[in-house]
Design a protein around this motif. Structure first.
Motif, short mmCIF file in Angstrom:
data_model
loop_
_atom_site.label_atom_id
_atom_site.label_comp_id
_atom_site.label_asym_id
_atom_site.label_seq_id
_atom_site.Cartn_x
_atom_site.Cartn_y
_atom_site.Cartn_z
N ALA A 100 0.83 -1.20 0.00
CA ALA A 100 0.00 0.00 0.00
C ALA A 100 0.87 1.26 0.00
N HIS A 101 1.94 1.23 0.77
CA HIS A 101 2.84 2.39 0.84
C HIS A 101 3.52 2.62 -0.52
N ASN A 102 3.98 1.54 -1.14
CA ASN A 102 4.64 1.68 -2.45
C ASN A 102 3.67 2.19 -3.51
N LYS A 103 2.42 1.75 -3.46
CA LYS A 103 1.42 2.24 -4.41
C LYS A 103 1.22 3.74 -4.22
N ALA A 104 1.16 4.18 -2.97
CA ALA A 104 1.00 5.61 -2.69
C ALA A 104 2.19 6.41 -3.22
N LEU A 105 3.39 5.88 -3.06
CA LEU A 105 4.58 6.58 -3.56
C LEU A 105 4.56 6.67 -5.09
N ARG A 106 4.13 5.62 -5.78
CA ARG A 106 4.05 5.66 -7.25
C ARG A 106 3.04 6.70 -7.71
N LEU A 107 1.89 6.77 -7.03
CA LEU A 107 0.88 7.77 -7.40
C LEU A 107 1.40 9.18 -7.17
#
Length: 78
Positions: free
Chosen positions: A17-24
């Motif tokens: 979830a954290h990595n997805k937020a960083l990509r966005l």
């Protein structure tokens, strides 16, 4: 528009979830676009390619149809 995921206390795989937020965030904060009039998906987009989808956009990367005047970007091969 996709929202940033929350990190709940009991969330399994917080890292995902954290990595997805960083990509966005990366796609929005470092904003520059290749085209504002893209109506069809490019044949082979590169990571960090960003497009503002024009009216009449169809198909393309998964989910392009119906997202007129929104931002689409390629990251991590998707």
């Amino acid at each position: 528009m996709e929202l940033l995921p929350y990190l709940m206390a009991a969330l399994a795989q917080k890292r995902a979830a954290h990595n997805k937020a960083l990509r966005l965030l990366d796609g929005l904060v470092q904003l520059s676009v290749k085209s504002r009039s893209q109506t069809a998906a490019p044949a082979s987009p590169n990571d960090r390619d960003r497009y503002i989808l024009a009216s009449g956009v169809s198909g393309g990367w998964p989910g392009w149809a119906g997202w007129h005047q929104n931002l689409a970007f390629q990251t991590d091969g998707a």
